[in-house]
Scaffold this motif. Sequence first.
Motif, short mmCIF file in Angstrom:
data_model
loop_
_atom_site.label_atom_id
_atom_site.label_comp_id
_atom_site.label_asym_id
_atom_site.label_seq_id
_atom_site.Cartn_x
_atom_site.Cartn_y
_atom_site.Cartn_z
N SER A 3 0.62 -0.80 0.08
CA SER A 3 -0.04 -0.05 -0.12
C SER A 3 0.85 0.99 -0.06
O SER A 3 2.23 0.80 -0.14
CB SER A 3 -0.96 -0.06 1.04
OG SER A 3 0.08 0.30 2.37
N TYR A 8 -7.38 2.73 0.04
CA TYR A 8 -9.14 3.75 0.26
C TYR A 8 -9.08 3.92 2.20
O TYR A 8 -9.08 4.46 2.74
CB TYR A 8 -10.00 2.44 -0.79
CG TYR A 8 -11.42 3.74 0.41
CD1 TYR A 8 -11.74 4.68 -0.25
CD2 TYR A 8 -12.53 2.52 0.74
CE1 TYR A 8 -12.80 4.95 0.64
CE2 TYR A 8 -12.69 3.05 1.52
CZ TYR A 8 -13.87 4.80 1.21
OH TYR A 8 -15.13 4.61 1.70
N ASP A 9 -8.57 2.23 2.36
CA ASP A 9 -9.03 2.23 4.15
C ASP A 9 -8.04 2.94 4.77
O ASP A 9 -8.34 3.63 5.72
CB ASP A 9 -8.89 0.82 4.31
CG ASP A 9 -10.54 -0.23 3.48
OD1 ASP A 9 -11.55 0.17 3.69
OD2 ASP A 9 -9.98 -1.62 3.83
N GLU A 10 -6.63 3.06 4.36
CA GLU A 10 -6.14 3.68 5.21
C GLU A 10 -6.05 5.25 4.96
O GLU A 10 -6.13 6.06 5.69
CB GLU A 10 -4.80 2.78 4.72
CG GLU A 10 -3.95 1.83 4.87
CD GLU A 10 -3.22 1.19 4.78
OE1 GLU A 10 -2.55 0.03 5.10
OE2 GLU A 10 -2.81 1.74 3.20
N PHE A 12 -15.21 4.29 -2.66
CA PHE A 12 -14.08 2.98 -2.62
C PHE A 12 -14.90 3.32 -4.53
O PHE A 12 -16.06 3.07 -3.99
CB PHE A 12 -13.92 2.12 -2.28
CG PHE A 12 -14.09 1.11 -3.11
CD1 PHE A 12 -12.15 0.75 -2.76
CD2 PHE A 12 -13.99 0.00 -3.47
CE1 PHE A 12 -11.36 0.06 -3.45
CE2 PHE A 12 -13.30 -1.27 -4.04
CZ PHE A 12 -12.03 -1.06 -3.94
N LYS A 53 -8.00 -1.26 -2.78
CA LYS A 53 -8.79 -1.56 -1.23
C LYS A 53 -8.09 -0.75 -0.34
O LYS A 53 -8.76 0.04 0.73
CB LYS A 53 -9.44 -2.83 -0.67
CG LYS A 53 -10.66 -2.88 -0.05
CD LYS A 53 -11.74 -1.51 0.18
CE LYS A 53 -13.28 -2.20 0.58
NZ LYS A 53 -12.63 -1.94 2.18
N VAL A 54 -6.83 -1.23 0.13
CA VAL A 54 -6.30 -0.53 1.04
C VAL A 54 -5.51 0.28 1.36
O VAL A 54 -5.73 0.87 2.40
CB VAL A 54 -4.82 -2.44 1.26
CG1 VAL A 54 -3.54 -2.23 0.50
CG2 VAL A 54 -4.33 -2.59 2.93
#
Length: 340
Positions: A88, A255-257, A150, A252-253
């Motif tokens: 990431s 976006y999450d972070e 997302f 996805k990772v």
Amino acid sequence: MAVDKLQPNDPRVQSATANLRGKTYHYLHGKPAGAVKGTIMLVHGWPDLSFGWRYQVPLFLSLGLQVIVPDCLGYGGTDAPQDVALYSHKSVCDDLAELVRQICGPDEQIILGGHDWGGMVVWRFALWHPQLLRGVFSICTPYVSPSPVFVDIAHMVERLPNFAYQAQLAGPDVEREIGSDPDKLRGLLKGMYGAKGPNGERVFSVENGVAFEHLDKMGQCPLLDQDEVEYYVKQYSRTGIRGPLNWYRTRKVNYDEEVALIKDGKPPRITTPALMVVARGDAALPPRMSQGMEANFDSLKKVEVDGPHWALWEPFAGQTNHEIEAFVQGILSGSAKASI
């Protein structure tokens, strides 16, 4: 006049390794002949290596800069872990911040430059670690704000057809077909860097990705000489293509972070003095993608240069280096200052 460049195993830089948060990174390290005026770190993209900055390292050494050029995670002499989350942007930025601290100590600020995925990394580094920066620049890669929603890869390609190749690279096909086979890697790398088949066949397009049926047809590479081709093939054969492709599997990772960077519904700003170098002929990252990005910066200079995505290299390196040098000299002279 030809632009000076590093050769494979060039004595002007040393090959070194560092343990960064549990991962071994390989990097090239060069020090100027005279007084050290500062430090610059250069971050490559796909499908490149630290050696991709070979036309810039001699310039920066001549300006009195210590130069640090890592092989990014998954590439060359650096570890290629299986866990996609380690690739990431935040994780890689944290790795590179640790490398800066190990080499420069806790207090020195550096100049940071990136190309391709490296450009995305340096913009994110300016958000996650602004206190470590004197200046930041990207070649080809525009700044994109963290998204509050997302967007999966299929919907991204609908918006940006020039990114259609990313869906293929994120999937299993390229890894399965190429793996760590030196001959297939040679065909891929030569084709990515401008080689064609006898009837004009291409091994890659932004619309379709890799054309596996053309891997064994690639002729002479216009951007790499034979020694450089073999250097790239040897480095890629070490761990294969999986690591580099993992960079395309982190949507996805990331976006999450990065949701944490959005405060009160407002996108973050880059406060570090910045330069965006747009390549007019870049099919993957066309100039239109950088339009409006200045709204997210306190101090941004945007320039355009001739050439395709590989604007770091000859025959385009002279113009690109001119723009980077002007920006770096402004940082070194103190005429451009961070607002943090």
